[in-house]
Motif scaffolding. Sequence first.
Motif, short mmCIF file in Angstrom:
data_model
loop_
_atom_site.label_atom_id
_atom_site.label_comp_id
_atom_site.label_asym_id
_atom_site.label_seq_id
_atom_site.Cartn_x
_atom_site.Cartn_y
_atom_site.Cartn_z
N HIS A 47 -15.67 -2.44 -4.49
CA HIS A 47 -15.49 -0.96 -3.11
C HIS A 47 -15.84 0.16 -3.90
N SER A 48 -15.62 0.44 -5.11
CA SER A 48 -16.10 2.31 -5.98
C SER A 48 -17.10 1.95 -6.29
N THR A 49 -17.17 2.27 -7.62
CA THR A 49 -18.06 2.32 -7.96
C THR A 49 -18.86 1.11 -9.23
N GLU A 50 -18.07 0.18 -9.34
CA GLU A 50 -18.64 -1.39 -10.01
C GLU A 50 -19.68 -1.91 -9.38
N THR A 51 -20.59 -2.81 -9.16
CA THR A 51 -21.24 -3.60 -7.95
C THR A 51 -20.66 -5.30 -9.06
N SER A 87 0.75 -1.15 -0.44
CA SER A 87 -0.09 0.13 0.35
C SER A 87 1.21 1.12 0.03
N ARG A 88 1.97 1.10 1.37
CA ARG A 88 2.75 2.48 0.94
C ARG A 88 3.47 2.92 -0.63
N ARG A 89 3.51 0.83 -0.80
CA ARG A 89 4.67 1.43 -2.49
C ARG A 89 4.42 2.26 -3.21
N TYR A 90 2.33 1.78 -3.69
CA TYR A 90 1.80 2.73 -4.18
C TYR A 90 1.26 3.85 -4.07
N MET A 91 1.58 4.82 -2.76
CA MET A 91 1.11 6.00 -2.59
C MET A 91 -0.29 6.59 -2.47
N THR A 92 -0.72 4.85 -1.33
CA THR A 92 -2.39 5.38 -1.55
C THR A 92 -2.46 6.50 -0.12
N ASP A 93 -3.48 6.47 0.37
CA ASP A 93 -3.60 7.28 1.78
C ASP A 93 -3.71 6.54 2.38
N GLN A 94 -2.68 7.08 3.74
CA GLN A 94 -2.60 5.85 4.74
C GLN A 94 -3.54 6.57 5.67
N LYS A 95 -4.03 7.47 5.54
CA LYS A 95 -4.57 7.71 7.06
C LYS A 95 -6.28 7.27 6.52
N HIS A 96 -6.18 7.55 4.94
CA HIS A 96 -7.75 6.88 4.73
C HIS A 96 -7.83 5.61 5.13
N SER A 97 -6.84 4.85 4.23
CA SER A 97 -6.76 3.39 4.43
C SER A 97 -6.75 2.89 5.99
N GLU A 98 -6.22 3.42 6.93
CA GLU A 98 -6.01 3.32 8.21
C GLU A 98 -7.62 3.00 9.16
N LEU A 99 -8.24 3.95 8.84
CA LEU A 99 -9.75 4.27 9.06
C LEU A 99 -10.66 3.22 8.57
N VAL A 100 -10.91 3.42 7.06
CA VAL A 100 -11.46 2.51 6.20
C VAL A 100 -11.20 0.78 7.11
N ARG A 101 -10.01 0.31 7.01
CA ARG A 101 -9.60 -1.17 7.73
C ARG A 101 -10.77 -1.03 9.26
N LYS A 102 -10.68 0.18 10.15
CA LYS A 102 -11.18 -0.02 11.10
C LYS A 102 -12.35 -0.07 11.02
N PHE A 103 -12.94 0.57 10.14
CA PHE A 103 -14.54 0.56 10.58
C PHE A 103 -14.58 -0.71 9.70
N ILE A 140 -19.78 0.15 2.69
CA ILE A 140 -19.99 1.19 3.87
C ILE A 140 -18.79 1.20 4.70
N ALA A 141 -18.05 1.21 4.99
CA ALA A 141 -16.91 1.29 5.66
C ALA A 141 -16.27 2.45 4.95
N ASP A 142 -15.84 2.38 3.15
CA ASP A 142 -15.51 3.35 2.47
C ASP A 142 -15.85 4.85 2.31
N ALA A 143 -16.98 4.62 2.25
CA ALA A 143 -18.39 5.73 2.00
C ALA A 143 -18.05 6.47 3.40
N LEU A 144 -18.03 5.97 4.47
CA LEU A 144 -17.84 6.61 5.71
C LEU A 144 -16.78 7.78 5.71
#
Length: 511
Positions: free
Chosen positions: A414-418, A327-343, A446-450
Amino acid sequence: MVKPRLFAAVTIGSQSVTLKIMDISRQEILETLRSDVSIGTDIYNHKTIAASTMHETSTALAGFVQLMRDYDVTEYRVVATSSVREALNAEYVKEQIRLQTGLEIAWVSNAQERFLHSQAAAQKTPDFSQLISEGTMLIDIGSGSIQLTVYDEGEFMFSRNIKLGPLRVRELLAKLKVQTSNFADLLEDFIFSKIRDYAQFAPKDVAYKHFILIGTDLLFFKQAFMGGSDDHQITRDYFDQLYGHMLEIPEQVLAKRYQLSYDAISQLLPSAMLLKELLKVTKAESILLSDAELIDGILVEASVQHKKIKLNHDFNEDLLASAEHISRRYMTDQKHSELVRKFALHLFNQLKPLHGLKKRERLLLELAAILQDIGSFIDMNNHYIHSDYLIEATELIGLSEEEQKIVAAVARYHSTETPSSGDENFDRYDTATQLTIAKLTAILRIADALDDSHQQKVERIAVSLKKEQLQISVWANDDLMLEKWTFNEKAEFFAEVYGLKPQIIEKGGLS
């Protein structure tokens, strides 16, 4: 007298088939049998397994089956390594072995194979925890590939597979060997080029002290390198001396000195050269030669499942650490990732009556939450599609191929495709897998939407599940207009899967 609980493990590798029968209750090996086969030579030369080799393998396995019957073994696992699966006729060979011996062979991916091997090494290596706290590279040598796994300060750092196994190298360069007077230089150039590629991606801030060397197909390598040592450990100086002798002395003389076949000795030089290059890159001080084999990993796993032993190292934590590094190698938003993971994990725990899933699926959800946005590195607009194929193409040690596909699919949806019937990507999975993907996806959406704004406005959530109503209370520090709009959009799919449409209820801020 209580009847012993017996378990048999069988491995089919590139150079041998092996059987171990274990009394699980007493943790005692009762029988060990090994038979040489030439599967690897067939594959690397002709890409298929010859009929004669298939017969040779079936005959050896039939002998194993008879011994298992003699011991009245009813519980067993038969595994064929990832290199065997490379054969173009692998499925035909698997079916013929089933018909001739009755054994059901399970394919293992490279990631599963390395996981079992590492698990065995951790369990059988004294002071494993201490070793990996000091900067250690675990080198898993198979006939077709090697796995390099790095630990530092007790934590998993990095793992990479390189198709550089000694048998594969020997067969690849066999034609060139007769065309050169200095095969060692050619071999060294070839191996150096591969190790150089690895070094570009390896962690730069690890101070290496130890190598732990394992490998099912290279028992002769350990035999030659023991040098009479009782503690199975050699120094770098000793290795340098041995390597010098190997370059100076003809292979026929080496074979006689170490009481090994010429075939075994011809693979010893590529292995030693590989170690030489890795020592040069890492400057490690010692090499510990582990007795752990793939088959031992199967026995360890069976013992854990029967609750006869506890692992002394948590490999699930390694798997999560690996995902975090990716995740860090691909420079994702770590704060967002951690919160979504927690939720996502909180929702999973609170919704057990709805989803009926187990710990393993919880782990897959956690991995998907960590990796869901890695595709943004390639294209922010269709990041979910790129996340899917990046996850499938990335080696996650410890996951089966099916599990890795589930993680990739959940990240995709998790995003727009269902996920839905008629979707070509979703339709490639069987019904049970589709159901797992849908359940995990609904939770992750749902976690990601929050945290749709990526601003961590929601500080805490609470879940209330009552009959036909699901309420998610949120405590926020800012306006949630975007989050609520996205939540309501993604709640539709959740309702399709679980029969309940979640409602979001604002409770104000915590501060």
